[in-house]
Design an enzyme around this catalytic site. Structure first.
Site, PDB file in Angstrom:
ATOM      1  CE  LYS B  73      -3.968   1.840   2.674  1.00 26.14           C
ATOM      2  NZ  LYS B  73      -4.762   1.652   3.922  1.00 26.14           N
ATOM      3  CB  SER B 168      -8.146   3.453   3.096  1.00 26.23           C
ATOM      4  OG  SER B 168      -7.212   2.934   4.039  1.00 26.23           O
ATOM      5  CB  SER B 192      -8.095   0.599   6.223  1.00 27.22           C
ATOM      6  OG  SER B 192      -8.745   1.841   6.252  1.00 27.22           O
TER       7      SER B 192
END
Lengths: 519, 523
Positions: B73, B168, B192
C-alpha cells in the site's frame, strides 16, 4: 554513564511582585507569574507564584519580587532523546539529523536510556520523588525549526516531582554570614529541543539548522520561593554545580539572564514573558522570538511511546533484561558526591572556612587543582588554601583565565609550597618564584630558586655579621629607633634583606637585630 | 495457488522467479484500468527476481517468500520508490528508507511489484478519495457478477456501473484479487484492510496491535494503526505474518517477546471451540443476505460441535463517535509535520512562513483530510480536551473492556460480519460523503482497533448478485495464531469460489477502449 547537561538552553522564569505592606497583595502589570509561558516549548501547567506579603522594613523597596524559574538544561548524551543522531556542538549545519529528527513520515521516537538515567539522577540529587510511571505528551505549535509540528515533552506526568534545592546566600556584609535557603523543585521533565532558525534579514529568508532538533533537555521547574535575582542566581549556580557533579559542563547563560533582569527591575522596566537565548558572540541573552499572545498547545498523549516505567530493587520484574529496565536504586548508588557534601568535607577535613569551600567549588576546576596540590605537598592545608584562593586565583582573575588555562601546574605549586614549608625560602621569595612560574618558562621552583639565589641564608654567623655591619653603617637609623620611632626597625630589616639579596627570613633578621641592639 | 506451493514450484524449478514476475507484471498491465497500483516498480521487481533466481539456482532460497510477487500500500515508506499516500502533499516524495515490514519482506526475497492505491492518507472506506482516482473492484468484471447482472437484466451500461473495492486498502485488495501479486500489505486503523478484503473476496488480516512494526507506515491513528495483510487464503496470511511479526527496536509499541514463524495446523475438531456472536452487531442496516450468511456460519460451527453462544459487547454503539474524536485528534497532530519545509509539496507563495504553511496545506490536502485536521484540533483545544478527547479515551477503555469480559467468559473467537453488505457501485457509493460512509462502513471493524485485537475477514460466499461476502473473526490479543487456525478451518468448510476473470484477461479490449488506455500494448 550519562554525562548530563552540557548547554543551558534557556531559562524561562516567572516573576511576580507583591506590594509589601498592609497585608494586601497586588500584582503589577504584565510581568506576572500567572502566565507561565517562558519558552514556546514550555509547560503550560499553570504556575501560580506564591506571593507573600511581608511587613516592610525601613529602607526596603515597596515591591518585593517573587522569582520562580524554569530551566532548560541540555542533557549531554551521545545521541538525541528519541533518535540515534549524534549530539555534538558546532558540527556543520544539518549534519546531525536523522530521519526522525527531520520528521520524515512514518518514523517513530525511541527513548534514549541515557537521557532517562540523567533525569533520574538529577531527580535523586534534588531529593525528588521519582515517578515509577511517567508519560510523554505532544505539544503542538507551528514553527520552522520544529519539523514535526509538535514537541514531545512530559506535561501530565513528569519523571520527577516534589524536590528541593538548598543554596547558601550571604546576608550582611561579612562573607562568613551565610544562610541556607531552600527552593522547592516542582518537577523535572524530559523533552526535546527544537532546531535553530537563522534569520537572514538582508535576503529576508530563514535558514534552518536541525542539528539541535531532538536533543534531550531537562526542564527543571523551580517554585517561586526566591525573593530576588541574587537568590535566584545563587540557586541556579548551586543547581549548575549539582548538574556538573553528576557529569555536567559549564553553563554561564543563566547568570547573565538573571543579572539582566535584576538590572531591568532596578531600572523600573517591565519584564515581558519572553524566552531569551544566550548569544555567545554578544555575550548576552537576546529575545528568541515574539510571543504570540495566548497560545493553545493542544496537548495530546504521545501515542508512539508507552508509559516510561522505572523500577527499584524491590519492584524489578524477575528475569527482566537489564538493558530494558532502569533500576532507581542502582542509579542512587552511582550518585557522585554532591557539592553540599563536598563543601562540608572540605571544612571538616582541612579546617577551612565555609566561604572558602564555596569559592573552591564555584570556580570550575579549582577544587580539583586544590586537591592535587594537597596530595603532593607537605605544607599545611590552611597554607594551601590560602595560596590557592589568594595567590593562584588572584593571578587567574587578573588575566581572566580558567583554571584549565593556568600556566602553573598543581605539582609546581606543591613543590613551591614544600620549599616554603621547610623554610628553604622566605614567603616573599615564594611569591617571586610563583611569578616566575606564571611566566611558564619550563623551570621548576627549585631551578628558579637556584638561579635567582633565593634560598634562605642558612648560616647564622653570616647573618649576625651582616646585621652588625648594617647597624654600624647606619647610625642615624639606629638613633631614630632609639628615639622611639618603631618603624625604624623595619628600615633596618629592609637594609639587611637587601644585603642578603632577599635570602633571609625577615622574622629571623628582626630577632638578630633586636638582640644586637639590646646588648 | 498457495504461496507455499508456489515456493515449492520455484524450488523444483517448474517456474522461475523471473517468469513469475513477468506474469504478474503482464497482469498488472492488463488490469491497469482497475487503478489498483499508483506506482508499478517493474525494474525493481525484475532485478529482485533475477537475484532470487540466482539464489534458487544455488539452492539456497531465503524462505517461503523468496521470488514471490507482493504489493505494498502506498502509505508504507519504500526506499527509492515514490510514496504518495495518494495525496498531493506527498506527490513526488521518495523516502530514503524502507518501512520495517517492507524491509522484512525484501529480506525474505519477496518481489516488490508496486505501490497500491488508497484513499488519501488512508482516510476513507471506499478507495475512492485519492488523487489518483478510485480503485475498481475486480469482481465488477468477473464472470460470476456479469452473469448475475444479465439474469437480473442490468445489462445496460455495464462498465460505468463498476463497484468500489472498499477501503482504504482497496488497491491492495484489488491487486491480490486480480492475481497481480500473491500478497499485499494494507493498513488497518478502523477496518481498512478487512473491509476491502471482504468486498474483493480475499483474506484480510489485521494483526494484534504491537505484533507488527509500524515503523515506516505513514500514520493515520498511531494508537490504532496496524499493518494489514491481504492474501488469497488464510495460510498465506499466516506465512506473511510469520515473517512480519516480532519486536522492532524502531517501534517502541511492538512486543518484546520473540515471535517464531509458524505453520497453521489443520483443525479437524472444533468441538472444544467456543464461538461468540455479539448481539449488538445485529444492526438494522445489516443486509439480510449478510445476516443470513452470518447465521449460516454460526450454524456451521455448531453443527460441527463447537459451542456457539450469544455474547454482549454493550458499548459497541459508542464506538463510531469515540473513534471519530480519537482519530481526528491524532490526525490533526500527525498531519502537523506536512508544512512544505522538509519534504513534500510546497506552494509557490513566499510572502511569509505562515502564508507558505497555509497555502501548502490548502493545496496539499483534500477536503477529507482538512476536515479531520480541523475537527481534531477542535477536540484538542484546552477548553474541549476533557469533554471530548478524555471522554473518548474513557469510552475506548470501556469498549476494550467489553472484549476482555467476553473473552474472560470463555469465548475463544468472535464471529461477526465484516461489512453491512456486498460492494456497491461507485455511483451509488459517492452519494454519501466520506465521513458518513466511513462511519457506516467501519461499524463492525472499528471496535477491534480500539481494543488492539487481531481480526481477520474471510470470504464466505457470493451474494445473489455474484459478489463476495466476508465474515470477520476476532481473537484474543496476541492469539493471532489461534484466530487464523479457526479462520483456516472455516475457509476450508465454505470453499469460497475463485474469481473468474478469464474473460477479462482474454478480452479486455472494450474495457481498455473505455479507459482510453491505448498506450498499453495488448499482447
Amino acid at each position: 554513564m550519562a554525562a548530563p547537561m552540557l548547554r543551558w538552553c534557556c531559562s524561562g522564569r516567572r516573576f511576580a511582585f507583591a506590594r509589601v505592606g498592609c497585608g494586601s497583595c497586588h500584582r503589577r502589570g504584565p510581568p506576572t507569574g500567572s502566565t507561565s509561558n517562558g519558552k514556546r516549548g514550555q509547560s503550560s501547567v499553570a504556575q501560580q507564584p506564591h506571593i507573600t506579603a511581608q511587613k516592610p522594613r525601613k529602607g526596603e523597596p515597596e515591591w518585593a519580587a517573587v522569582v520562580g524559574l524554569e530551566i532548560h538544561a541540555q542533557i549531554a548524551s551521545n545521541s538525541k532523546l528519541f533518535s540515534g543522531s549524534q549530539v555534538c556542538f558546532a558540527a556543520p549545519p544539518n549534519s546531525l539529523v536523522s530521519f526522525f529528527d527531520a520528521s520524515l513520515p512514518g518514523t517513530l521516537p525511541v527513548l534514549n536510556r541515557r537521557c532517562v538515567e540523567a533525569a533520574v539522577m538529577t531527580g535523586l540529587a534534588l531529593d525528588c520523588h521519582i515517578n515509577r510511571k511517567s508519560l510523554f505528551d505532544r505539544k503542538h505549535y507551528f514553527y520552522a525549526d520544529l519539523p514535526a509540528g509538535y514537541q514531545i515533552t512530559q506535561q501530565r506526568l513528569p519523571i520527577a516531582v516534589n524536590g528541593s534545592l538548598a543554596y547558601s546566600v550571604y546576608v550582611g556584609r561579612k562573607p562568613s554570614q551565610m544562610v541556607t535557603r531552600t527552593v522547592r523543585v516542582k518537577q523535572i521533565q524530559l523533552e526535546q529541543d527544537s532546531g535553530k532558525s537563522l534569520h537572514d534579514d538582508l535576503r529576508s529568508q530563514t535558514l534552518i539548522d536541525l542539528n539541535r532538533a531532538g536533543i534531550g533537555l531537562l526542564e527543571l521547574v523551580l517554585e517561586p520561593d526566591m525573593s530576588c535575582g541574587e537568590e535566584a542566581a545563587t540557586a541556579v549556580r548551586e543547581l549548575q554545580l549539582i548538574l556538573q557533579a553528576l557529569g555536567t559542563s559549564q553553563a554561564n547563560m543563566a547568570d547573565y539572564e538573571i543579572q539582566r533582569q535584576i538590572n531591568e527591575l532596578e531600572n523600573g522596566g517591565e519584564i515581558l514573558n519572553e524566552t531569551r537565548s544566550f548569544d555567545f558572540k554578544l555575550g548576552c541573552t537576546v529575545p528568541m522570538r515574539d510571543k504570540e499572545g495566548k497560545q493553545d498547545y493542544r496537548f495530546m498523549p504521545e501515542p508512539n511511546l508507552p508509559p516510561l516505567l522505572l523500577y527499584d530493587s524491590g519492584s524489578l520484574p524477575s528475569g527482566a533484561d537489564p538493558q530494558q529496565v532502569i533500576n532507581i536504586d542502582q542509579l542512587r548508588e552511582r550518585l557522585p558526591e554532591l557539592p553540599r557534601v563536598t563543601r562540608q568535607r572540605l571544612v571538616q577535613q582541612y579546617g577551612m572556612l565555609p566561604e572558602h569551600s564555596c569559592v573552591l567549588l564555584n570556580e570550575v576546576g579549582l577544587l580539583e587543582f586544590f586537591q592535587n596540590v594537597i596530595k603532593e605537598t607537605r605544607a599545611e592545608p590552611k597554607k594551601v588554601t590560602s595560596w590557592v584562593l589568594n595567590t593562584f586565583l588572584g593571578f587567574l582573575k587578573q588575566q581572566n583565565l580558567a583554571v584549565s588555562e593556568s600556566p602553573v601546574t598543581p605539582s609546581a605549586l606543591a613543590e613551591l609550597l614544600d620549599l616554603l614549608d621547610r623554610k628553604a625560602i622566605s614567603a616573599p621569595a615564594a611569591k617571586q618564584v610563583f611569578e616566575e612560574l606564571w611566566r611558564n618558562e619550563g623551570k621548576t621552583p627549585a631551578q628558579i630558586v637556584a638561579e635567582k639565589k633565593l634560598e634562605l641564608l642558612q648560616d647564622p654567623e653570616a647573618l649576625e655579621q651582616l646585621c652588625r655591619s648594617t647597624l654600624e653603617a647606619h647610625p642615624d637609623v639606629v638613633m631614630d629607633l632609639k628615639r622611639g620611632n618603631p618603624r625604624a626597625i623595619n628600615k633596618l630589616i629592609g637594609l639587611v634583606r637587601k644585603a642578603t639579596l632577599g635570602r633571609a627570613d625577615p622574622t629571623a633578621i628582626k630577632e638578630v637585630l633586636e638582640r644586637q641592639l639590646s646588648s | 495457488m498457495q504461496v507455499i506451493m508456489v515456493s515449492v514450484a520455484l524450488k523444483q524449478g517448474q517456474i522461475t522467479p523471473t517468469e513469475l514476475c513477468q506474469r504478474c507484471l503482464s497482469l498488472i498491465k492488463k488490469t491497469k484500468f482497475l487503478n489498483a497500483y499508483i506506482t508499478v516498480s517493474e525494474e525493481v521487481a525484475l532485478k529482485q527476481a533475477e537475484e532470487s533466481e540466482k539464489r534458487y539456482k544455488k539452492g539456497h532460497s531465503l524462505g517461503d517468500l523468496d521470488g514471490i510477487p507482493i504489493a505494498v500500500k502506498d502509505n508504507f515508506s519504500t526506499s527509492g520508490i515514490e510514496t504518495t499516500c495518494a495525496s498531493n502533499m506527498l506527490k513526488g516524495y521518495v523516502p530514503p528508507y524502507n518501512a520495517t515490514v517492507v524491509q522484512k519482506l525484501l529480506d525474505q526475497g519477496a518481489l516488490l511489484m508496486g505501490k497500491t492505491n488508497l484513499d488519501e492518507f488512508a482516510m476513507g472506506s471506499g478507495s475512492t478519495d485519492g488523487i489518483f482516482g478510485p480503485v475498481k473492484n475486480p469482481w465488477s468484471y468477473s464472470k460470476q457478477y456479469r452473469e448475475k447482472r444479465k439474469q437480473n437484466s442490468h445489462s445496460e451500461n455495464e462498465d460505468s456501473n463498476w463497484l468500489i473495492t472498499g477501503g482504504s486498502s482497496g488497491g491492495s485488495a484489488a491487486a491480490v484479487s486480480a492475481f497481480t501479486c500473491f500478497a499485499a500489505l494494507g493498513s488497518d486503523t478502523g477496518g481498512s484492510t478487512r473491509n476491502p478484503a471482504a468486498h474483493c473476496g480475499v483474506v484480510g488480516l489485521k494483526p494484534s496491535y504491537g505484533l507488527v512494526s509500524r515503523h515506516g507506515l505513514i500514520p493515520l491513528v498511531n494508537s490504532m494503526d496496524v499493518p494489514g495483510i491481504l492474501t488469497r487464503c488464510v495460510d498465506d496470511a499466516a506465512t506473511v505474518l510469520g515473517v512480519l511479526a516480532g519486536h522492532d527496536p524502531k517501534d517502541s509499541t511492538t512486543i518484546q517477546d520473540p515471535v517464531k514463524p509458524f505453520t497453521l495446523p489443520s483443525l479437524t475438531d472444533v468441538s472444544k471451540l467456543c464461538i461468540g456472536i455479539p448481539k449488538e452487531y445485529l444492526t438494522p442496516e445489516l443486509s439480510s443476505e449478510v445476516q443470513s450468511l452470518w447465521s449460516k456460519a454460526a450454524n456451521l460451527f455448531e453443527s460441527e460441535g463447537a459451542k456457539v453462544t450469544e455474547v454482549s459487547l454493550p458499548h459497541t454503539s459508542y464506538s463510531i463517535v469515540c473513534y471519530h474524536v480519537l482519530c481526528t485528534s491524532e490526525v490533526a497532530s500527525n498531519m502537523a509535520r506536512f508544512d512544505g519545509l522538509e519534504y513534500g509539496h510546497r506552494c509557490d507563495s513566499d510572502v511569509s512562513t505562515e502564508a507558505m504553511y497555509a497555502a501548502t496545506r490548502r493545496e496539499g490536502f483534500n477536503d477529507v483530510v482538512r476536515g479531520r485536521i480541523l475537527s481534531g484540533n477542535f477536540f484538542l483545544l484546552k477548553e474541549n480536551y476533557e469533554n471530548y478527547f478524555v471522554k473518548a479515551q474513557k469510552v475506548r477503555r470501556l469498549i476494550a473492556n467489553d472484549f476482555v469480559n467476553v473473552f474472560n467468559s470463555g469465548v475463544d473467537v468472535l464471529l461477526t460480519p465484516t461489512t453491512l453488505s456486498e460492494a456497491v457501485p461507485y455511483t451509488e457509493f459517492i452519494k454519501e460523503d466520506n465521513r458518513t460512509r466511513s462511519a457506516q462502513d467501519d461499524i463492525f471493524t472499528q471496535a477491534v482497533n480500539m481494543a488492539g485485537l487481531p481480526a481477520v475477514s474471510v470470504p464466505m460466499a457470493l451474494s445473489s448478485q455474484g459478489l463476495p461476502i466476508g465474515l470477520q473473526f476476532i481473537g484474543r490479543a496476541f492469539c493471532d495464531q489461534q484466530l487464523l487456525t479457526v479462520a483456516k478451518w472455516f475457509e476450508k468448510q465454505v470453499q469460497f469460489p475463485v474469481i473468474q476473470l478469464q474473460e477479462l484477461m482474454d478480452d479486455c479490449s472494450s474495457v481498455f477502449e473505455n479507459e482510453k488506455l491505448a498506450s498499453v500494448s495488448l499482447k
